[in-house]
Structure formats: C-alpha cells, structure tokens
Scaffold this motif. Structure first.
Motif, PDB file in Angstrom:
ATOM      1  N   GLU A  75       0.851  -1.204   0.000  1.00 33.86           N
ATOM      2  CA  GLU A  75       0.000   0.000   0.000  1.00 33.86           C
ATOM      3  C   GLU A  75       0.887   1.255   0.000  1.00 33.86           C
ATOM      4  OE1 GLU A  75      -2.530  -0.060   3.423  1.00 33.86           O
ATOM      5  OE2 GLU A  75      -3.437   1.875   2.964  1.00 33.86           O
ATOM      6  N   ARG A  76       1.933   1.247   0.842  1.00 31.65           N
ATOM      7  CA  ARG A  76       2.817   2.429   0.922  1.00 31.65           C
ATOM      8  C   ARG A  76       3.578   2.612  -0.387  1.00 31.65           C
ATOM      9  NH1 ARG A  76       4.083   0.627   6.394  1.00 31.65           N
ATOM     10  NH2 ARG A  76       2.769   1.867   7.777  1.00 31.65           N
ATOM     11  N   TRP A  77       4.123   1.511  -0.910  1.00 29.74           N
ATOM     12  CA  TRP A  77       4.905   1.581  -2.154  1.00 29.74           C
ATOM     13  C   TRP A  77       4.018   2.082  -3.291  1.00 29.74           C
ATOM     14  CZ3 TRP A  77       4.383  -0.487  -6.996  1.00 29.74           C
ATOM     15  CH2 TRP A  77       5.502  -0.423  -7.825  1.00 29.74           C
ATOM     16  N   GLU A  89      -5.279   2.282  -3.596  1.00 31.57           N
ATOM     17  CA  GLU A  89      -6.676   2.550  -3.261  1.00 31.57           C
ATOM     18  C   GLU A  89      -7.395   1.257  -2.857  1.00 31.57           C
ATOM     19  OE1 GLU A  89      -8.328   5.076  -2.597  1.00 31.57           O
ATOM     20  OE2 GLU A  89     -10.402   4.380  -2.692  1.00 31.57           O
ATOM     21  N   ALA A  90      -7.158   0.184  -3.624  1.00 32.18           N
ATOM     22  CA  ALA A  90      -7.824  -1.085  -3.306  1.00 32.18           C
ATOM     23  C   ALA A  90      -7.396  -1.584  -1.928  1.00 32.18           C
ATOM     24  CB  ALA A  90      -7.502  -2.125  -4.371  1.00 32.18           C
ATOM     25  N   LEU A  91      -6.113  -1.460  -1.619  1.00 33.38           N
ATOM     26  CA  LEU A  91      -5.621  -1.968  -0.330  1.00 33.38           C
ATOM     27  C   LEU A  91      -6.206  -1.194   0.847  1.00 33.38           C
ATOM     28  CD1 LEU A  91      -2.062  -2.822  -1.495  1.00 33.38           C
ATOM     29  CD2 LEU A  91      -3.511  -4.371  -0.175  1.00 33.38           C
ATOM     30  N   ARG A  92      -6.487   0.077   0.636  1.00 34.15           N
ATOM     31  CA  ARG A  92      -7.090   0.887   1.684  1.00 34.15           C
ATOM     32  C   ARG A  92      -8.430   0.278   2.154  1.00 34.15           C
ATOM     33  NH1 ARG A  92      -9.976   5.377   2.341  1.00 34.15           N
ATOM     34  NH2 ARG A  92     -10.839   5.413   0.240  1.00 34.15           N
ATOM     35  N   VAL A 130      -9.014  -3.005   2.262  1.00 35.46           N
ATOM     36  CA  VAL A 130      -8.821  -4.359   2.816  1.00 35.46           C
ATOM     37  C   VAL A 130      -8.759  -4.252   4.342  1.00 35.46           C
ATOM     38  CG1 VAL A 130      -7.275  -6.348   2.961  1.00 35.46           C
ATOM     39  CG2 VAL A 130      -7.590  -5.175   0.764  1.00 35.46           C
ATOM     40  N   ALA A 131      -9.769  -4.739   5.014  1.00 37.82           N
ATOM     41  CA  ALA A 131      -9.783  -4.819   6.479  1.00 37.82           C
ATOM     42  C   ALA A 131      -9.381  -3.486   7.112  1.00 37.82           C
ATOM     43  CB  ALA A 131      -8.891  -5.970   6.939  1.00 37.82           C
ATOM     44  N   HIS A 132      -8.461  -3.527   8.107  1.00 35.94           N
ATOM     45  CA  HIS A 132      -8.005  -2.339   8.837  1.00 35.94           C
ATOM     46  C   HIS A 132      -6.481  -2.378   8.905  1.00 35.94           C
ATOM     47  CE1 HIS A 132     -12.149  -1.716  10.082  1.00 35.94           C
ATOM     48  NE2 HIS A 132     -12.190  -3.010  10.310  1.00 35.94           N
ATOM     49  N   PRO A 133      -5.830  -1.216   9.184  1.00 38.64           N
ATOM     50  CA  PRO A 133      -4.359  -1.210   9.168  1.00 38.64           C
ATOM     51  C   PRO A 133      -3.690  -2.307  10.003  1.00 38.64           C
ATOM     52  CG  PRO A 133      -5.173   1.036   9.197  1.00 38.64           C
ATOM     53  CD  PRO A 133      -6.379   0.152   9.338  1.00 38.64           C
ATOM     54  N   PRO A 134      -4.144  -2.634  11.231  1.00 31.28           N
ATOM     55  CA  PRO A 134      -3.421  -3.694  11.970  1.00 31.28           C
ATOM     56  C   PRO A 134      -3.454  -5.030  11.234  1.00 31.28           C
ATOM     57  CG  PRO A 134      -4.905  -2.494  13.431  1.00 31.28           C
ATOM     58  CD  PRO A 134      -5.216  -2.039  12.042  1.00 31.28           C
ATOM     59  N   ILE A 135      -4.556  -5.306  10.534  1.00 36.74           N
ATOM     60  CA  ILE A 135      -4.656  -6.571   9.780  1.00 36.74           C
ATOM     61  C   ILE A 135      -3.745  -6.504   8.556  1.00 36.74           C
ATOM     62  CG2 ILE A 135      -6.257  -7.995   8.423  1.00 36.74           C
ATOM     63  CD1 ILE A 135      -8.406  -7.057  10.551  1.00 36.74           C
ATOM     64  N   ARG A 136      -3.699  -5.333   7.915  1.00 37.26           N
ATOM     65  CA  ARG A 136      -2.832  -5.191   6.732  1.00 37.26           C
ATOM     66  C   ARG A 136      -1.352  -5.192   7.118  1.00 37.26           C
ATOM     67  NH1 ARG A 136      -6.804  -1.191   5.395  1.00 37.26           N
ATOM     68  NH2 ARG A 136      -5.350   0.558   5.368  1.00 37.26           N
ATOM     69  N   ASN A 137      -1.052  -4.840   8.379  1.00 40.66           N
ATOM     70  CA  ASN A 137       0.346  -4.903   8.829  1.00 40.66           C
ATOM     71  C   ASN A 137       0.853  -6.330   8.887  1.00 40.66           C
ATOM     72  OD1 ASN A 137       0.910  -2.218   9.173  1.00 40.66           O
ATOM     73  ND2 ASN A 137       0.166  -2.152  11.283  1.00 40.66           N
ATOM     74  N   GLU A 182     -10.430  -7.904  -2.439  1.00 42.72           N
ATOM     75  CA  GLU A 182     -10.034  -6.912  -3.433  1.00 42.72           C
ATOM     76  C   GLU A 182      -8.872  -7.410  -4.322  1.00 42.72           C
ATOM     77  OE1 GLU A 182     -10.516  -6.398  -0.223  1.00 42.72           O
ATOM     78  OE2 GLU A 182     -12.049  -4.846  -0.093  1.00 42.72           O
ATOM     79  N   LEU A 183      -7.826  -7.958  -3.693  1.00 38.44           N
ATOM     80  CA  LEU A 183      -6.600  -8.236  -4.472  1.00 38.44           C
ATOM     81  C   LEU A 183      -6.777  -9.285  -5.576  1.00 38.44           C
ATOM     82  CD1 LEU A 183      -3.781  -7.946  -1.765  1.00 38.44           C
ATOM     83  CD2 LEU A 183      -4.321  -6.352  -3.616  1.00 38.44           C
ATOM     84  N   PRO A 184      -7.562 -10.352  -5.363  1.00 38.80           N
ATOM     85  CA  PRO A 184      -7.741 -11.290  -6.482  1.00 38.80           C
ATOM     86  C   PRO A 184      -8.334 -10.618  -7.730  1.00 38.80           C
ATOM     87  CG  PRO A 184      -8.351 -12.334  -4.427  1.00 38.80           C
ATOM     88  CD  PRO A 184      -8.116 -10.882  -4.104  1.00 38.80           C
ATOM     89  N   ALA A 185      -9.289  -9.686  -7.536  1.00 39.01           N
ATOM     90  CA  ALA A 185      -9.859  -8.996  -8.704  1.00 39.01           C
ATOM     91  C   ALA A 185      -8.818  -8.101  -9.358  1.00 39.01           C
ATOM     92  CB  ALA A 185     -11.075  -8.179  -8.282  1.00 39.01           C
ATOM     93  N   LEU A 186      -7.941  -7.515  -8.538  1.00 40.44           N
ATOM     94  CA  LEU A 186      -6.877  -6.688  -9.118  1.00 40.44           C
ATOM     95  C   LEU A 186      -5.860  -7.542  -9.876  1.00 40.44           C
ATOM     96  CD1 LEU A 186      -8.156  -4.358  -7.623  1.00 40.44           C
ATOM     97  CD2 LEU A 186      -5.855  -3.509  -7.241  1.00 40.44           C
ATOM     98  N   LEU A 187      -5.615  -8.745  -9.363  1.00 39.79           N
ATOM     99  CA  LEU A 187      -4.701  -9.645 -10.083  1.00 39.79           C
ATOM    100  C   LEU A 187      -5.245  -9.907 -11.492  1.00 39.79           C
ATOM    101  CD1 LEU A 187      -2.074 -11.272  -9.079  1.00 39.79           C
ATOM    102  CD2 LEU A 187      -3.532 -13.277  -9.332  1.00 39.79           C
TER     103      LEU A 187
END
Ligand SMILES: Cc1cc2nc3c(=O)[nH]c(=O)nc-3n(C[C@H](O)[C@H](O)[C@H](O)COP(=O)(O)OP(=O)(O)OC[C@H]3O[C@@H](n4cnc5c(N)ncnc54)[C@H](O)[C@@H]3O)c2cc1C
Length: 289
Positions: free
Chosen positions: A82-84, A94-97, A99-106, A122-127
């Motif tokens: 997300e940061r990169w 935007e899609a990663l934002r 996905v769940a909440h920041p602690p889960i994405r960490n 979200e990510l499978p559809a982006l793939l």
C-alpha cells in the motif's frame, strides 16, 4: 474456540518450506500473515495436521519492479505494498485501503490474500485486472499460473497442496492509463458486498486501446468482464459508451444472494459501480498522478 492440535514447522527458507509441504502433502497449510488462516483454525473450519510457518524465510521478503511488472514476494505485507503503491500504482494503493483495517494489513500478506481466494477480496480482482500471475514452487520445479487460470471456486485455486506461492506478479497499467475502484460494504473494513475495478487507456484518436474491468463479491470467484471490455475496445470513450459497457458487464454476472444482499441487489450495484469506475478511469486517462 481453540484450534485443533497441529504440528508446527518453522521454515527458514523457501526450499525448507517446500520440503515440509512435500512431506505433509494434503495435511499441511502454509502460515503467512495468519489473518485468514488463524480464524479458520479457531472456528475449526480448517484442520491441517501441520502448519508450515514461512515468516522466517528471508528469501521470501521484498518486492521489485522491472519493465512494468511488479513482483511481490510471499512475505510482503499488504501495508508495505500500500505504501509503495501510493506513488507508482495508485489503483493498488486505493484497493488496499479497503482491505480490512491497518493492523490486519500490517500482518496480512499480499500473496496470502491472492491465494486465499475469498471471492469478496479486493486483491484477487486486481490480479485479474493487472494481468497478474502467481509463481508456484514445489520440490523439483516452479510454474507460473496466470490469474485467469487461478480461481476455481470460493477459497479454491489451482495451486496444489504441495506448492508454495513464492510471489505474485502484477503488470502495471500502461503509461497514460486511468483507473477506477469502488466497493460497497456495510461498514468500512468489512468484506465487500460488491466491488469493481477498471483500467482504461486511449489511443491518439480517443478510442479505447486497453480496457480491464473486474468485479468481486459477485459469485464464487473474482470476475474479469469479457463483455464489458469488448464493449469498450476500439470505441470512442463517450459517457454513453461507458454506460453501455457497464450494463453489458453487469448483465453477464451471476451473483449469489445471501443474508447480506440479494442477487438482484448485487447485479444492480455492480452496474452502478462499473459505470462509476469506468468514468473515473476515463477522467484519469492521460493525467500523471
Ligand atoms: C477482521 C478481518 C477483516 C478482513 N477484511 C478483509 C477485506 O475486507 N478484504 C480482504 O481481502 N481481506 C480481508 N481480510 C483477510 C486478510 O486480508 C488476510 O490477511 C488475507 O486474506 C490472507 O493473508 P495472510 O497473509 O494473513 O494469509 P494466512 O491467513 O496466513 O493464509 C491464508 C490462506 O492462504 C494460504 N497461504 C498463505 N500464503 C501462502 C503461500 N505463500 N503459498 C501457499 N499458500 C499460502 C494459507 O495456507 C491459508 O490457506 C480480513 C481479515 C480479518 C481478520
């Protein structure tokens, strides 16, 4: 509830993990960020005899972009991508934002989300929209699975039980392409009821030269819309044309109804979101972000 008993294997390299998967066959599961697997164990929806923890595999860290293709290795957390992506691939950011909440994405990994194959993710559809691939390694060899060949059913992919997904590849949108992303959830951080992503590029005459339209939350797997894309390619990107493409895309979907939303509601939302993301993508065409 507590998870059922399992053998814990701490792999120290990808080769080590692959060897453990070979030894345990169908009875093993890879443990990456644990944000989907651990709840499934606790609810006893999964009962693997062994967990192969890849968090100590230094050779599965890192991501790199080369010639427009982004490689994300198996230990890259969703937050790191997300940061990169904020600068280089805003559609992914935007899609990663969502996905769940920041602690889960960490903790949750990009590869873990891609291969867990939740149809509302979200990510499978982006793939699918970014012509992605999964690199799968088993003892004695490696193969590359295209996104179109990966998703078979809810939580089911063509990855074999003795294969480790070592990385995913995303093809970044062509220069000058625009993107759009939208989803409907009951609360922020919930899985989507319906979501949609689009990438559009235009040729010098204003006709659509590249179109990707993907949906999630509309059935057992993420969907890349053939009819939606076909309605756009080679055509002038007018508002009317985008609306027709959105309608054609939604009409081809076969969403399920459940206690959260009826199938009719999902179809109707899919049409609305498709038009919105295509419009947003067109507005971004030719702009640098
Ligand atoms: C409260 C909550 C809300 C959430 N909301 C969302 C959401 O809105 N959208 C969304 O997309 N996700 C959501 N998630 C899921 C989250 O994104 C997970 O992190 C992700 O689905 C799985 O990644 P992980 O690294 O945690 O994988 P894990 O939980 O460790 O593994 C998940 C599955 O993938 C397999 N696996 C993982 N890595 C590999 C590998 N390298 N090779 C082979 N198999 C592998 C595991 O064996 C397991 O079967 C949510 C989770 C929670 C707890």
């Amino acid at each position: 509830m507590k998870p059922p008993p399992f053998e814990y294997v701490a792999a120290s390299s990808a080769a080590d993990a692959v060897e453990a998967l070979r030894r345990h066959g169908d009875d093993a599961k890879v443990l990456a960020g644990g944000q989907s697997l651990i709840p499934m164990l606790a609810l006893r929806l999964a009962r693997p005899a062994a967990l192969v923890d890849i968090n100590g595999c230094g050779d599965l860290e890192g991501m790199a972009e080369s010639r427009g293709v982004l490689t994300v290795n198996a230990l890259v957390r969703q937050r790191a991508l997300e940061r990169w992506a904020r600068e280089r691939a805003p559609l992914l950011a935007e899609a990663l934002r969502w996905v769940a909440h920041p602690p889960i994405r960490n903790r949750g990994t990009v590869v873990g989300s891609v291969v867990h194959a939740d149809p509302a993710s979200e990510l499978p559809a982006l793939l699918l929209c970014l012509d992605g691939e999964v690199v799968a390694r088993r003892r004695g060899g490696e193969r590359v699975i295209s996104a179109g060949q990966l998703y078979l059913a809810p939580l089911t992919t063509s990855l074999e039980s003795d294969e480790l997904a070592t990385a995913v590849h995303f093809t970044l949108p062509p220069a000058g392409a625009g993107w759009g992303f939208a989803e409907v959830t009951r609360r922020h951080g919930d899985f989507a009821l319906v979501g949609c992503a689009a990438v559009l590029a235009l040729d010098g005459g204003g006709a659509v030269s590249h179109a990707r339209l993907g949906f999630f939350g509309v059935g057992g797997t993420p969907v890349r819309s053939g009819p939606g894309e076909a309605a756009l390619l080679g055509e002038k990107a007018t508002a009317a044309r985008l609306g027709e493409a959105a309608k054609a895309a939604a009409a081809a979907l076969r969403p399920d109804g459940d206690l959260h939303a009826t199938a009719e509601y999902r179809s109707s939302v899919a049409a609305t979101l498709a038009e919105r993301v295509l419009t947003a993508a067109l507005e971004r065409c030719g702009k640098t972000e």
